[in-house]
Design a protein around this motif. Sequence first.
Motif, PDB file in Angstrom:
ATOM      1  N   VAL A  56      62.441  31.671  42.915  1.00  0.00           N
ATOM      2  CA  VAL A  56      62.343  33.032  42.370  1.00  0.00           C
ATOM      3  C   VAL A  56      60.894  33.504  42.394  1.00  0.00           C
ATOM      4  N   LEU A 128      58.450  24.172  44.095  1.00  0.00           N
ATOM      5  CA  LEU A 128      58.555  23.728  45.489  1.00  0.00           C
ATOM      6  C   LEU A 128      57.431  22.759  45.848  1.00  0.00           C
ATOM      7  N   HIS A 170      54.582  31.159  35.558  1.00  0.00           N
ATOM      8  CA  HIS A 170      54.604  29.995  36.460  1.00  0.00           C
ATOM      9  C   HIS A 170      53.774  30.297  37.712  1.00  0.00           C
ATOM     10  N   GLU A 171      53.924  31.524  38.232  1.00  0.00           N
ATOM     11  CA  GLU A 171      53.188  31.892  39.462  1.00  0.00           C
ATOM     12  C   GLU A 171      51.702  32.072  39.188  1.00  0.00           C
TER      13      GLU A 171
HETATM   14  O1  5LI Z   1      56.112  28.695  42.169  1.00  0.00           O
HETATM   15  C1  5LI Z   1      57.256  28.865  42.617  1.00  0.00           C
HETATM   16  N1  5LI Z   1      58.007  27.862  43.058  1.00  0.00           N
HETATM   17  O2  5LI Z   1      57.478  26.636  42.995  1.00  0.00           O
HETATM   18  C2  5LI Z   1      59.331  28.058  43.640  1.00  0.00           C
HETATM   19  C3  5LI Z   1      60.391  27.122  43.079  1.00  0.00           C
HETATM   20  N2  5LI Z   1      60.497  27.228  41.655  1.00  0.00           N
HETATM   21  C4  5LI Z   1      61.157  28.261  41.077  1.00  0.00           C
HETATM   22  O3  5LI Z   1      61.552  29.199  41.715  1.00  0.00           O
HETATM   23  C5  5LI Z   1      61.343  28.174  39.608  1.00  0.00           C
HETATM   24  C6  5LI Z   1      62.387  27.421  39.098  1.00  0.00           C
HETATM   25  C7  5LI Z   1      62.561  27.334  37.725  1.00  0.00           C
HETATM   26  C8  5LI Z   1      61.713  27.976  36.845  1.00  0.00           C
HETATM   27  C9  5LI Z   1      60.682  28.736  37.364  1.00  0.00           C
HETATM   28 CL1  5LI Z   1      59.615  29.544  36.302  1.00  0.00          CL
HETATM   29  C10 5LI Z   1      60.493  28.844  38.753  1.00  0.00           C
HETATM   30 CL2  5LI Z   1      59.184  29.746  39.402  1.00  0.00          CL
END
Ligand code: 5LI
Length: 200
Positions: A56, A128, A170-171
Amino acid sequence: MDNIIRDGNPTLRKYADKVTFPLSQEHQQLAKDMMKYLEVSQNPDLAEKYGLRAGVGLAAPQVDVSIQMAAVLVPSPVEPDDPDNHDDVLKAAQEAQDNPVFKDVIINPVIVSQSVQLGALSEGEGCLSVDEDKPGYVPRADRITLRYQDVDGNDHKVRLKNYPAIVCQHEIDHLHGVLFYDHINKEQPFAAEENTLLIG
Ligand SMILES: O=CN(O)CCNC(=O)c1cccc(Cl)c1Cl
Ligand code: NI
């Protein structure tokens, strides 16, 4: 986007450089490619076809470009009528993406204010760039006011809460060399400060 770097690569621990405008051709293309990755990764058929983990959000440092740019695509929570019907699942995924809760490439983002109230995804977070599972609550601000520039250099000021607020934090962490598990309580991963809102 098959060049996603993994934990251990020093780029993931750098404080990324501010982006200057107008964007270079390379940065314009990168913004497009990162958003495209998210769109494709959220389509069950395409994700399976290309072996992609759904995302996401995606930050430029994750593809080894240490600049303050991240794509965010938080789909609306659309459930398929019949989760066992493949066409329903596809339709729901497409619908969820067609009217996203938040979708933009955030450049030089700054959280200008945030709630005292904490929030954490009840399922924890994934990344990722982090292959191993890191179970536990990731306590973040439940609501944020975020200022950023879009690819055209326009200023934005948005107020986000719950899931989109968590994803943007998170980003933005990625742009500061922080990974989600840095926030997980080592002794008690699922201990959350009281009155932390569990989301999802
Ligand atoms: O930084 C981006 N990623 O690492 C992509 C994969 N992780 C996700 O999409 C993701 C999954 C769960 C909770 C959050 Cl907050 C996020 Cl961001
Ligand atoms: Ni990540």
